[in-house]
Design an enzyme around this catalytic site. Structure first.
Site, PDB file in Angstrom:
ATOM      1  N   LEU A  69       0.867  -1.180   0.000  1.00 17.30           N
ATOM      2  CA  LEU A  69       0.000   0.000   0.000  1.00 17.30           C
ATOM      3  C   LEU A  69       0.897   1.220   0.000  1.00 17.30           C
ATOM      4  CD1 LEU A  69      -2.912  -0.582   2.566  1.00 17.30           C
ATOM      5  CD2 LEU A  69      -3.161   0.049   0.173  1.00 17.30           C
ATOM      6  N   ASP A  70       0.595   2.215  -0.837  1.00 18.88           N
ATOM      7  CA  ASP A  70       1.365   3.454  -0.863  1.00 18.88           C
ATOM      8  C   ASP A  70       1.353   4.098   0.519  1.00 18.88           C
ATOM      9  OD1 ASP A  70       1.764   3.147  -3.601  1.00 18.88           O
ATOM     10  OD2 ASP A  70      -0.044   4.291  -4.106  1.00 18.88           O
ATOM     11  N   SER A  71       2.379   4.889   0.804  1.00 16.90           N
ATOM     12  CA  SER A  71       2.448   5.549   2.113  1.00 16.90           C
ATOM     13  C   SER A  71       1.226   6.440   2.358  1.00 16.90           C
ATOM     14  CB  SER A  71       3.734   6.367   2.232  1.00 16.90           C
ATOM     15  OG  SER A  71       3.815   7.327   1.196  1.00 16.90           O
ATOM     16  N   ARG A 205      -4.031   4.848  -8.696  1.00 15.11           N
ATOM     17  CA  ARG A 205      -3.487   6.145  -9.101  1.00 15.11           C
ATOM     18  C   ARG A 205      -3.498   6.315 -10.624  1.00 15.11           C
ATOM     19  NH1 ARG A 205       2.120   6.467  -7.370  1.00 15.11           N
ATOM     20  NH2 ARG A 205       2.060   4.235  -6.931  1.00 15.11           N
TER      21      ARG A 205
END
Length: 261
Positions: A69-71, A205
């Site tokens: 998971l992206d930050s 994204r």
């Protein structure tokens, strides 16, 4: 003496775990940092005085996560412990669900709110009906170009790390991904909320960036929450930080199939 035996017993139980469970990753830290924090909490509970030290072999704890998971994102992060780490590849290929808040009118270099704005365009012409119509073209089996700021690797290094070091990075070629369901939940320009169910290798994204272009504007992900990964859901399975304990993990653990144990 009894306390030492108890600590040793806890560490033995911890190192004997095999299977999968899910934790809640909050917004901010990387998935790797969250996993390291989890390890430290568990080792400290088991009586290991310095969980950061890797000098003593008995402190080792085999643990990994499936599906970075992206930050900037939060939600379900599946963790494999012991032989459960061998099952994480399957989790990557499974179905995932997300709730994404996108923002029209601004594009960023990272395609989310952590990046620098690289483009601004009008969005007043965009209607709810138009968004719903465009979403249909992103449903099913589609081709998608992954973001250059990502965990994908080149020569063994993450693209995002290479970019931060000043290296020039070219986008990876478009690849086939699957979107099972894609619906518009809210539309209050410039913000809009999407409910997404997709397969492995899909980037929310990239979807939001592509959608912004398709609407003759631009967009980036403002907030992202993963609500499901494989069999694990945010509401039913994800252990919150206060539940990061051997007791809670033993209750939540999905054991490995016999073939892997």
């Amino acid at each position: 003496m009894a306390r030492i035996i108890s600590s040793n017993s806890s560490l033995t139980k911890l190192q004997a775990l095999n299977g999968l469970f899910a934790i809640y990753k909050k917004q901010g830290p990387t998935s790797a940092n969250v996993l390291n924090s989890l390890k430290e909490v568990l080792l400290r509970e088991a009586g290991v005085e310095n969980p950061n030290s890797r000098k003593r072999k008995k402190q080792s704890l085999k643990m990994g996560h499936g599906g970075t998971l992206d930050s900037n994102a939060c939600g379900v992060l599946v963790v494999g412990v012991g032989n459960g780490t061998k099952m994480l590849t399957t989790m990557l290929a499974g179905s995932k669900k997300y709730v994404a808040v996108g923002q029209l009118g601004k594009a960023t270099d990272t395609l989310d709110a952590t990046g620098s704005v690289v483009l601004e365009k009008d969005f007043e012409h965009v209607t709810r009906l138009e968004v719903e119509e465009k979403l249909k073209t992103f449903t099913g089996d589609i081709m998608q170009v992954p973001p250059i700021y990502s965990a994908l690797k080149r020569d063994g290094q993450r693209l995002s790390d290479l970019l931060m070091k000043g290296h020039k990075v070219e986008a990876k070629p478009a690849r086939a991904v699957t979107v099972y369901n894609l619906t518009l939940q809210e539309f209050t320009p410039p913000l809009f909320t999407l409910d997404i169910e997709c397969g492995g290798g899909f980037y929310v994204r990239s979807l939001v960036d592509d959608l912004g272009k398709a609407l003759l504007s631009c967009a980036h992900v403002k907030e992202l929450t993963r609500t499901k990964q494989g069999q694990f859901t945010l509401e039913e399975h994800a252990l919150q930080e206060e539940q990061w304990s051997l007791e809670h993990i033993l209750r939540a653990l999905q054991p490995c199939p016999e073939a892997l144990s």
